[in-house]
Design a protein around this motif. Sequence first.
Motif, PDB file in Angstrom:
ATOM      1  N   PHE A 156       0.852  -1.184   0.000  1.00  0.00           N
ATOM      2  CA  PHE A 156       0.000   0.000   0.000  1.00  0.00           C
ATOM      3  C   PHE A 156       0.892   1.238   0.000  1.00  0.00           C
ATOM      4  CE2 PHE A 156      -2.325  -3.240   2.660  1.00  0.00           C
ATOM      5  CZ  PHE A 156      -3.194  -3.639   1.646  1.00  0.00           C
ATOM      6  N   ILE A 157       0.772   2.053  -1.045  1.00  0.00           N
ATOM      7  CA  ILE A 157       1.649   3.201  -1.270  1.00  0.00           C
ATOM      8  C   ILE A 157       0.895   4.505  -1.054  1.00  0.00           C
ATOM      9  CG2 ILE A 157       3.067   4.402  -3.002  1.00  0.00           C
ATOM     10  CD1 ILE A 157       3.422   1.708  -4.423  1.00  0.00           C
ATOM     11  N   SER A 158       1.561   5.486  -0.451  1.00  0.00           N
ATOM     12  CA  SER A 158       0.983   6.824  -0.335  1.00  0.00           C
ATOM     13  C   SER A 158       1.509   7.704  -1.469  1.00  0.00           C
ATOM     14  CB  SER A 158       1.339   7.452   1.018  1.00  0.00           C
ATOM     15  OG  SER A 158       2.742   7.589   1.171  1.00  0.00           O
ATOM     16  N   ASP A 159       0.608   8.481  -2.067  1.00  0.00           N
ATOM     17  CA  ASP A 159       0.990   9.419  -3.125  1.00  0.00           C
ATOM     18  C   ASP A 159       0.340  10.771  -2.856  1.00  0.00           C
ATOM     19  OD1 ASP A 159       1.771  10.775  -5.371  1.00  0.00           O
ATOM     20  OD2 ASP A 159       0.512   9.650  -6.772  1.00  0.00           O
ATOM     21  N   PRO A 160       1.108  11.745  -2.319  1.00  0.00           N
ATOM     22  CA  PRO A 160       0.548  13.074  -2.059  1.00  0.00           C
ATOM     23  C   PRO A 160       0.229  13.847  -3.335  1.00  0.00           C
ATOM     24  CG  PRO A 160       2.904  13.067  -1.624  1.00  0.00           C
ATOM     25  CD  PRO A 160       2.512  11.638  -1.886  1.00  0.00           C
ATOM     26  N   ALA A 167      -3.733  10.290  -3.192  1.00  0.00           N
ATOM     27  CA  ALA A 167      -4.410   8.991  -3.201  1.00  0.00           C
ATOM     28  C   ALA A 167      -3.516   7.930  -2.589  1.00  0.00           C
ATOM     29  CB  ALA A 167      -4.773   8.595  -4.631  1.00  0.00           C
ATOM     30  N   LEU A 168      -4.085   6.756  -2.381  1.00  0.00           N
ATOM     31  CA  LEU A 168      -3.318   5.563  -2.059  1.00  0.00           C
ATOM     32  C   LEU A 168      -3.240   4.706  -3.318  1.00  0.00           C
ATOM     33  CD1 LEU A 168      -4.711   4.470   1.442  1.00  0.00           C
ATOM     34  CD2 LEU A 168      -2.817   6.020   0.925  1.00  0.00           C
ATOM     35  N   ILE A 169      -2.153   3.946  -3.432  1.00  0.00           N
ATOM     36  CA  ILE A 169      -1.987   3.008  -4.542  1.00  0.00           C
ATOM     37  C   ILE A 169      -1.874   1.613  -3.946  1.00  0.00           C
ATOM     38  CG2 ILE A 169      -0.510   2.270  -6.458  1.00  0.00           C
ATOM     39  CD1 ILE A 169       0.353   5.226  -6.715  1.00  0.00           C
ATOM     40  N   VAL A 170      -2.727   0.713  -4.415  1.00  0.00           N
ATOM     41  CA  VAL A 170      -2.748  -0.665  -3.926  1.00  0.00           C
ATOM     42  C   VAL A 170      -2.088  -1.560  -4.970  1.00  0.00           C
ATOM     43  CG1 VAL A 170      -4.215  -2.572  -3.182  1.00  0.00           C
ATOM     44  CG2 VAL A 170      -4.886  -0.200  -2.657  1.00  0.00           C
ATOM     45  N   VAL A 171      -1.013  -2.236  -4.571  1.00  0.00           N
ATOM     46  CA  VAL A 171      -0.276  -3.110  -5.478  1.00  0.00           C
ATOM     47  C   VAL A 171      -0.479  -4.562  -5.068  1.00  0.00           C
ATOM     48  CG1 VAL A 171       1.992  -3.715  -6.417  1.00  0.00           C
ATOM     49  CG2 VAL A 171       1.467  -1.329  -5.881  1.00  0.00           C
ATOM     50  N   ASN A 172      -0.954  -5.376  -5.981  1.00  0.00           N
ATOM     51  CA  ASN A 172      -1.119  -6.808  -5.768  1.00  0.00           C
ATOM     52  C   ASN A 172       0.148  -7.495  -6.275  1.00  0.00           C
ATOM     53  OD1 ASN A 172      -1.760  -9.580  -5.981  1.00  0.00           O
ATOM     54  ND2 ASN A 172      -3.923  -9.135  -6.314  1.00  0.00           N
ATOM     55  N   THR A 175      -0.268 -10.596  -8.752  1.00  0.00           N
ATOM     56  CA  THR A 175      -0.603 -10.356 -10.156  1.00  0.00           C
ATOM     57  C   THR A 175       0.261  -9.282 -10.808  1.00  0.00           C
ATOM     58  OG1 THR A 175      -2.268  -8.694  -9.565  1.00  0.00           O
ATOM     59  CG2 THR A 175      -2.996 -10.993  -9.694  1.00  0.00           C
ATOM     60  N   GLY A 176       0.959  -8.483  -9.983  1.00  0.00           N
ATOM     61  CA  GLY A 176       1.767  -7.397 -10.515  1.00  0.00           C
ATOM     62  C   GLY A 176       0.943  -6.202 -10.975  1.00  0.00           C
ATOM     63  N   THR A 177      -0.305  -6.125 -10.527  1.00  0.00           N
ATOM     64  CA  THR A 177      -1.192  -5.033 -10.932  1.00  0.00           C
ATOM     65  C   THR A 177      -1.326  -4.002  -9.811  1.00  0.00           C
ATOM     66  OG1 THR A 177      -3.130  -6.274 -10.171  1.00  0.00           O
ATOM     67  CG2 THR A 177      -2.499  -6.499 -12.501  1.00  0.00           C
ATOM     68  N   ALA A 178      -1.727  -2.783 -10.197  1.00  0.00           N
ATOM     69  CA  ALA A 178      -1.875  -1.701  -9.225  1.00  0.00           C
ATOM     70  C   ALA A 178      -3.162  -0.936  -9.479  1.00  0.00           C
ATOM     71  CB  ALA A 178      -0.674  -0.770  -9.300  1.00  0.00           C
ATOM     72  N   ARG A 179      -3.727  -0.388  -8.394  1.00  0.00           N
ATOM     73  CA  ARG A 179      -4.941   0.418  -8.470  1.00  0.00           C
ATOM     74  C   ARG A 179      -4.744   1.703  -7.662  1.00  0.00           C
ATOM     75  NH1 ARG A 179      -8.875  -1.560  -5.428  1.00  0.00           N
ATOM     76  NH2 ARG A 179      -7.513  -3.006  -4.281  1.00  0.00           N
ATOM     77  N   ARG A 180      -5.314   2.795  -8.161  1.00  0.00           N
ATOM     78  CA  ARG A 180      -5.291   4.071  -7.441  1.00  0.00           C
ATOM     79  C   ARG A 180      -6.640   4.238  -6.743  1.00  0.00           C
ATOM     80  NH1 ARG A 180      -1.837   8.313  -7.766  1.00  0.00           N
ATOM     81  NH2 ARG A 180      -2.606  10.362  -7.076  1.00  0.00           N
ATOM     82  N   ASP A 247     -10.261  -4.372   3.200  1.00  0.00           N
ATOM     83  CA  ASP A 247     -11.028  -3.480   2.335  1.00  0.00           C
ATOM     84  C   ASP A 247     -10.146  -2.866   1.244  1.00  0.00           C
ATOM     85  OD1 ASP A 247     -13.365  -3.980   3.735  1.00  0.00           O
ATOM     86  OD2 ASP A 247     -13.046  -2.320   5.125  1.00  0.00           O
ATOM     87  N   LEU A 248      -8.941  -2.462   1.606  1.00  0.00           N
ATOM     88  CA  LEU A 248      -8.033  -1.900   0.606  1.00  0.00           C
ATOM     89  C   LEU A 248      -7.696  -2.929  -0.467  1.00  0.00           C
ATOM     90  CD1 LEU A 248      -5.284   0.300   2.321  1.00  0.00           C
ATOM     91  CD2 LEU A 248      -7.056   1.019   0.730  1.00  0.00           C
ATOM     92  N   ALA A 249      -7.534  -4.178  -0.069  1.00  0.00           N
ATOM     93  CA  ALA A 249      -7.129  -5.228  -1.003  1.00  0.00           C
ATOM     94  C   ALA A 249      -8.293  -5.776  -1.828  1.00  0.00           C
ATOM     95  CB  ALA A 249      -6.456  -6.370  -0.244  1.00  0.00           C
TER      96      ALA A 249
END
Length: 363
Positions: A156-160, A167-172, A175-180, A247-249
Amino acid sequence: MNILGKFTAILLLFAFEVSANAGSNFDIIAKLNSGPGNVTVMDNGRIIMSMHPFYQPKYTVVEYKDKMLVPFPNKELVDADSKSQLKLDSVLGIRSANGIVWMLDIGMRSGVTPKLVGWDTKTDKLHQVINLPTPITPKDTFVNDFAVDTRRNHIFISDPAGGVNAALIVVNLNTGTARRVLEGHASVIPENVDLIIDKVPVQIKDKSGKLNRPHIGVNPITEDLNNEWVYFGAMYGHSLYRIKADDLADEKLAAKDLANRVQRYGDKPISDGITIDKDNNIYLGELAENAIGVISSDRKYRRLAESADLSWVDSFSFGPAGQLVAVVNRLHQSATLNGGVLKAKPPFYLIQVKSLAAGLAGR
């Protein structure tokens, strides 16, 4: 030639000193010649640091070893699929878990696509690379800190970003995929507050030469040792929030439902990095007051230490013996945050903080 072979004779030098601060709840482990970014202490005790890109360091990631800073990793990063060499550009966020050192490359020096890079210290090989292109990272992205969730194999990444689009960025990692997610939510955007340290406001000079006081969004982020709750908040903000990692995942959870599950946890000062111990005490730097504080499990904030030596406490990490390590980089005196004028001078610090309880190595 690998990095170690090429640079054996030109290691980064710095003055080493252990300094006891009676009654201050912290000790200086080392005095550094270059400003550190973030730090992680591995479960075998290795201390790995990013060097802050605001200070234009020679090496973007180093290891504190034998009272010296040496480039990390000590081998070239070679992509197993393409067999091509991978270069680190501007690493800031850094964490470790299960022998993997995760490095978040913001790409600011060369303008390259941000990426998450995992290095396997057990095999001394590149473990995984996940690119974070647009729209996961917008043009004004500044992907910063992150939390590693070993239970779900997520990061879980923070992006100011630009503030309003934080936003936060969720990286799986499976699967190597990411969501904002949570972009523009009240929990991630900055409050209208200024940061003033030693009576000097933090200011950024824009392209026209005008000085502006920035308001920076979500930055501090951590996850409890049970991998249940993710804690986060705006750097320029007086509130700490949390949300369940489940919930984030959850990729099927609607954006509105996710937003409704964010909880305000408690008060905090303007702060950069944070961490958490086994008793859910949350540690952070109180930037405006050159201090370190803690939000205890009763959700109340108090100071642990205050000193001129604690001038912008940035990142924290627990080690295997329960020790809490942090870095001090006086970032407000960098040219970037001081109106284009570099005021910060060595030494910068690697410190050890007297925590209230032990934590998890790497976190």
